[in-house]
Design an enzyme around this catalytic site. Structure first.
Site, PDB file in Angstrom:
ATOM      1  N   ARG A 149      15.745 -33.284  19.568  1.00 60.78           N
ATOM      2  CA  ARG A 149      16.590 -33.732  18.459  1.00 60.78           C
ATOM      3  C   ARG A 149      17.325 -35.026  18.834  1.00 60.78           C
ATOM      4  O   ARG A 149      17.434 -35.949  18.039  1.00 60.78           O
ATOM      5  CB  ARG A 149      17.595 -32.631  18.081  1.00 60.78           C
ATOM      6  N   LYS A 154      20.618 -22.777  12.112  1.00 59.79           N
ATOM      7  CA  LYS A 154      21.484 -22.224  11.059  1.00 59.79           C
ATOM      8  C   LYS A 154      21.815 -23.271   9.998  1.00 59.79           C
ATOM      9  O   LYS A 154      21.784 -22.966   8.812  1.00 59.79           O
ATOM     10  CB  LYS A 154      22.782 -21.668  11.667  1.00 59.79           C
ATOM     11  N   ARG A 211      33.113 -15.594  15.076  1.00 59.18           N
ATOM     12  CA  ARG A 211      32.711 -15.935  16.439  1.00 59.18           C
ATOM     13  C   ARG A 211      33.002 -14.811  17.427  1.00 59.18           C
ATOM     14  O   ARG A 211      32.522 -14.849  18.557  1.00 59.18           O
ATOM     15  CB  ARG A 211      33.439 -17.203  16.913  1.00 59.18           C
ATOM     16  N   ARG A 244      25.468 -36.445  18.706  1.00 61.50           N
ATOM     17  CA  ARG A 244      26.705 -35.694  18.955  1.00 61.50           C
ATOM     18  C   ARG A 244      27.071 -35.787  20.439  1.00 61.50           C
ATOM     19  O   ARG A 244      26.191 -35.758  21.302  1.00 61.50           O
ATOM     20  CB  ARG A 244      26.506 -34.215  18.597  1.00 61.50           C
ATOM     21  N   ARG A 269      27.835 -24.583  25.808  1.00 64.82           N
ATOM     22  CA  ARG A 269      27.914 -24.009  24.466  1.00 64.82           C
ATOM     23  C   ARG A 269      27.111 -22.714  24.385  1.00 64.82           C
ATOM     24  O   ARG A 269      27.543 -21.741  23.767  1.00 64.82           O
ATOM     25  CB  ARG A 269      27.415 -25.012  23.424  1.00 64.82           C
TER      26      ARG A 269
END
Length: 193
Positions: A127, A13, A88, A139, A150
């Site tokens: 990544r 996204k 959400r 992260r 998540r």
């Protein structure tokens, strides 16, 4: 172009939002960024949010939608905006629809990047490797355990938002597993309709 991009973490996204921002000259709006900006600016809604956050609570849908309402009234949103990471929940989607209706606005598109969750885990791990190899910071939640949490949270809370927009005839889908340029081409095609 008023647009919502849906999809689980790692679906692309952010990458596609950046491309759409450039193409249409519209901002990608992050609710987290908007919330922090409203608090910092001391807006009425920002002050409400600050009080809730300082007490350790979660900011209500009403406050978040109020912050979005303020933000989309700014000059850079005159041609539209991209919401990524919001709504959400179905309750947030309905509150957003009501707020837009009140402002005499409607969404031009709700697009979901459809992806394979197992492939997303591999994508996230890749990544991390690429970021580390480039000397970047990773992260804290980019590890298999946190990422799985998540994804579960997305599946339970946010995936029903797709069903909601499908039920009102607004959902469009693209194959988020395709190469980045192919996803962009699919988005262009879907948004041209």
């Amino acid at each position: 172009m008023r647009l919502i991009l849906l999809g689980p973490p790692g679906a692309g996204k952010g990458t596609q939002s950046a491309r759409l921002e450039k193409k249409f000259g519209i901002p990608q709006l992050s609710t987290g960024d908007m919330l922090r900006a409203a608090v910092k600016a001391g807006t009425p809604v920002g002050l409400k949010a600050k009080a809730v956050m300082e007490s350790g609570g979660l900011v209500s849908d009403e406050i978040v939608v109020g912050i979005i309402a303020d933000r989309i009234g700014e000059a850079d949103c005159a041609k539209g905006f991209i919401l990524d990471g919001f709504p959400r929940t179905v309750a947030q989607a309905k509150a957003l629809d009501a707020m837009l209706k009140q402002k005499g606005m409607k969404l031009d598109a709700v697009v979901e990047l459809v992806v394979d969750e197992k492939a997303l885990v591999a994508r996230m791990e890749n990544r991390v490797k690429e970021t580390l190899a480039a000397g970047g910071a990773v992260r804290a939640d980019d590890n298999p355990e946190a990422f799985a949490k998540r994804l579960t949270q997305y599946r339970e809370q946010t995936a029903p938002v797709s069903d909601y927009y499908k039920s009102v005839g607004e959902l469009r889908t693209v194959d988020g597993m395709a190469a980045i340029d192919d996803v962009t081409a699919q988005l262009d095609k879907v948004l041209a309709k």
